[in-house]
Design an enzyme around this catalytic site. Structure first.
Site, PDB file in Angstrom:
ATOM      1  N   ASN A  38     -18.579   6.664 -19.884  1.00 34.85           N
ATOM      2  CA  ASN A  38     -17.757   5.460 -19.828  1.00 34.85           C
ATOM      3  C   ASN A  38     -17.367   5.081 -21.251  1.00 34.85           C
ATOM      4  O   ASN A  38     -18.198   5.189 -22.158  1.00 34.85           O
ATOM      5  CB  ASN A  38     -18.516   4.309 -19.159  1.00 34.85           C
ATOM      6  CG  ASN A  38     -17.574   3.321 -18.494  1.00 34.85           C
ATOM      7  OD1 ASN A  38     -16.741   2.709 -19.153  1.00 34.85           O
ATOM      8  ND2 ASN A  38     -17.713   3.161 -17.187  1.00 34.85           N
ATOM      9  N   TYR A  49       0.821  -1.215   0.000  1.00 39.52           N
ATOM     10  CA  TYR A  49       0.000   0.000   0.000  1.00 39.52           C
ATOM     11  C   TYR A  49       0.851   1.259   0.000  1.00 39.52           C
ATOM     12  O   TYR A  49       0.450   2.282  -0.570  1.00 39.52           O
ATOM     13  CB  TYR A  49      -0.969  -0.013   1.184  1.00 39.52           C
ATOM     14  CG  TYR A  49      -2.220  -0.786   0.879  1.00 39.52           C
ATOM     15  CD1 TYR A  49      -3.271  -0.204   0.188  1.00 39.52           C
ATOM     16  CD2 TYR A  49      -2.342  -2.129   1.243  1.00 39.52           C
ATOM     17  CE1 TYR A  49      -4.414  -0.911  -0.127  1.00 39.52           C
ATOM     18  CE2 TYR A  49      -3.483  -2.860   0.932  1.00 39.52           C
ATOM     19  CZ  TYR A  49      -4.512  -2.242   0.247  1.00 39.52           C
ATOM     20  OH  TYR A  49      -5.644  -2.951  -0.078  1.00 39.52           O
ATOM     21  N   CYS A 103      -2.219   2.547  21.300  1.00 42.31           N
ATOM     22  CA  CYS A 103      -2.206   1.195  21.878  1.00 42.31           C
ATOM     23  C   CYS A 103      -1.025   0.347  21.434  1.00 42.31           C
ATOM     24  O   CYS A 103      -0.827  -0.755  21.963  1.00 42.31           O
ATOM     25  CB  CYS A 103      -3.511   0.473  21.549  1.00 42.31           C
ATOM     26  SG  CYS A 103      -3.686   0.009  19.804  1.00 42.31           S
ATOM     27  N   CYS A 152       0.737   2.105  16.482  1.00 38.51           N
ATOM     28  CA  CYS A 152      -0.252   3.089  16.927  1.00 38.51           C
ATOM     29  C   CYS A 152       0.272   3.850  18.137  1.00 38.51           C
ATOM     30  O   CYS A 152       0.784   3.244  19.094  1.00 38.51           O
ATOM     31  CB  CYS A 152      -1.557   2.367  17.266  1.00 38.51           C
ATOM     32  SG  CYS A 152      -2.814   3.422  18.021  1.00 38.51           S
ATOM     33  N   HIS A 184     -14.758   3.874  -0.298  1.00 32.22           N
ATOM     34  CA  HIS A 184     -13.767   2.815  -0.086  1.00 32.22           C
ATOM     35  C   HIS A 184     -12.543   3.288   0.689  1.00 32.22           C
ATOM     36  O   HIS A 184     -11.505   2.621   0.680  1.00 32.22           O
ATOM     37  CB  HIS A 184     -13.355   2.217  -1.434  1.00 32.22           C
ATOM     38  CG  HIS A 184     -14.466   1.491  -2.122  1.00 32.22           C
ATOM     39  ND1 HIS A 184     -14.498   1.283  -3.489  1.00 32.22           N
ATOM     40  CD2 HIS A 184     -15.592   0.921  -1.630  1.00 32.22           C
ATOM     41  CE1 HIS A 184     -15.605   0.617  -3.804  1.00 32.22           C
ATOM     42  NE2 HIS A 184     -16.289   0.402  -2.700  1.00 32.22           N
ATOM     43  N   ASN A 234     -12.788   5.644  -5.480  1.00 27.35           N
ATOM     44  CA  ASN A 234     -11.330   5.631  -5.575  1.00 27.35           C
ATOM     45  C   ASN A 234     -10.689   5.969  -4.241  1.00 27.35           C
ATOM     46  O   ASN A 234     -11.246   6.717  -3.436  1.00 27.35           O
ATOM     47  CB  ASN A 234     -10.873   6.608  -6.659  1.00 27.35           C
ATOM     48  CG  ASN A 234     -11.427   6.240  -8.017  1.00 27.35           C
ATOM     49  OD1 ASN A 234     -11.680   5.075  -8.295  1.00 27.35           O
ATOM     50  ND2 ASN A 234     -11.632   7.231  -8.872  1.00 27.35           N
ATOM     51  N   VAL A 235      -9.485   5.448  -4.030  1.00 28.09           N
ATOM     52  CA  VAL A 235      -8.793   5.652  -2.750  1.00 28.09           C
ATOM     53  C   VAL A 235      -7.630   6.626  -2.879  1.00 28.09           C
ATOM     54  O   VAL A 235      -6.863   6.808  -1.940  1.00 28.09           O
ATOM     55  CB  VAL A 235      -8.304   4.307  -2.162  1.00 28.09           C
ATOM     56  CG1 VAL A 235      -9.483   3.409  -1.834  1.00 28.09           C
ATOM     57  CG2 VAL A 235      -7.341   3.595  -3.114  1.00 28.09           C
ATOM     58  N   CYS A 265      -5.188   2.803  13.177  1.00 27.03           N
ATOM     59  CA  CYS A 265      -4.767   1.647  13.968  1.00 27.03           C
ATOM     60  C   CYS A 265      -5.607   0.427  13.595  1.00 27.03           C
ATOM     61  O   CYS A 265      -6.827   0.514  13.445  1.00 27.03           O
ATOM     62  CB  CYS A 265      -4.905   1.945  15.453  1.00 27.03           C
ATOM     63  SG  CYS A 265      -4.455   0.535  16.507  1.00 27.03           S
TER      64      CYS A 265
END
Length: 287
Positions: A251, A69, A188, A185, A121, A104-105, A129
């Protein structure tokens, strides 16, 4: 863009006061951000993105998933908003009640002039976390891997780096297997995870509620670059259509939404959307 369909779409857009713009992976692909269905390259060609984009994969190998990622995030950073993104911003400027909903991210809508799209998304730029969900800062660029062509729906365009080079932002060597240990994190101590919706996870309820509310109250829904195959997001245009709002689709290819659309405009978003804005408002100069 000529003919009766573009003219009718322009008329519908000009008449709308509460339009919704609903975007999918095809919108970002025109900025050099390949979709999940595109072939993987570089370090990641031996992996199936649908196997990495799960909570089970993160628990089994958090460094592999985090590294993947991070490569995607840096790929997005090298991409730029295209004329389609700027046309969406032009629509929002003309109609302040416009709601932009995206699957989209990436952050191309924000950089293209839409400050707060509804994100169904999640986002590559909102890590949290994995245990307590506390928001976490985006890692410093110099600590993350990069690839000549990052994978998935946020892969990178060619940036001129030779194919044999393996460097991360800031000139640091890239880990040979792509693994990067995720940060801990601050609350925690659990591993931080990407802020995206993985396969098998529910959409964020606040975003889904906002999207359904916007589609229920809109007077035009413009769907752009989505395959209409990913549910429940694909239901959003159907909500608008069922409640009487015209749906205009942009499209290059037919989709399952064709039958419910008042107008289907075939072509890439970067060409069709600026032309649609000019058709609606002839004084516009979008894109």
């Amino acid at each position: 863009m000529t003919g009766p369909e573009p003219a009718e779409a322009g008329r519908l857009l000009a008449a709308a006061r509460r339009p919704v713009v609903f975007t999918g992976a095809g919108m970002s692909a025109e900025s050099g951000v390949p979709t999940f269905r595109d072939a993987q390259t570089g370090l990641w060609e031996r992996y199936d993105p649908q196997e990495l984009a799960t909570l089970a994969a993160f628990r089994a190998d958090p460094a592999l998933v985090w590294g993947w990622y991070e490569a995607r995030r840096h790929g997005v950073r090298r991409a730029e908003p295209n004329p389609g993104h700027r046309a969406v911003a032009a629509i929002a400027a003309r109609r302040p009640e416009t709601v932009v909903i995206t699957q989209n991210v990436d952050d191309l809508h924000e950089r293209g002039g839409v400050p707060a799209p509804v994100r169904l998304h999640g986002s590559l730029f909102a890590p949290r976390c994995s245990a307590c969900a506390r928001p976490a800062p985006i890692p410093e660029d110099a600590t993350a891997p990069e690839d000549d062509a990052a994978p998935g729906d946020a892969a990178a365009p060619d940036d001129g780096v030779a194919s044999g080079d393996a460097v991360a932002p800031g000139g640091m060597p890239e880990p040979p297997d792509g693994r990067v240990t995720p940060p801990a994190c601050a609350g925690c101590g659990a591993p931080v995870r990407p802020g995206v919706v993985w396969f098998g996870e529910a959409l964020p309820s606040a975003a889904l509620d906002a999207a359904v509310e916007a589609a229920s109250g809109c007077d035009l829904l413009l769907t752009v670059g989505t395959s209409a195959l990913v549910h429940p997001a694909a239901e959003i245009p159907l909500v608008a259509a069922r409640l009487g709002a015209p749906v205009v689709q942009v499209n290059p290819v037919p989709t399952p939404l064709d039958a419910i659309c008042a107008v289907n405009l075939r072509g890439p978003a970067g060409e069709v959307l600026p032309a649609l804005v000019r058709a609606a408002w002839p004084d516009a100069a979008a894109g």
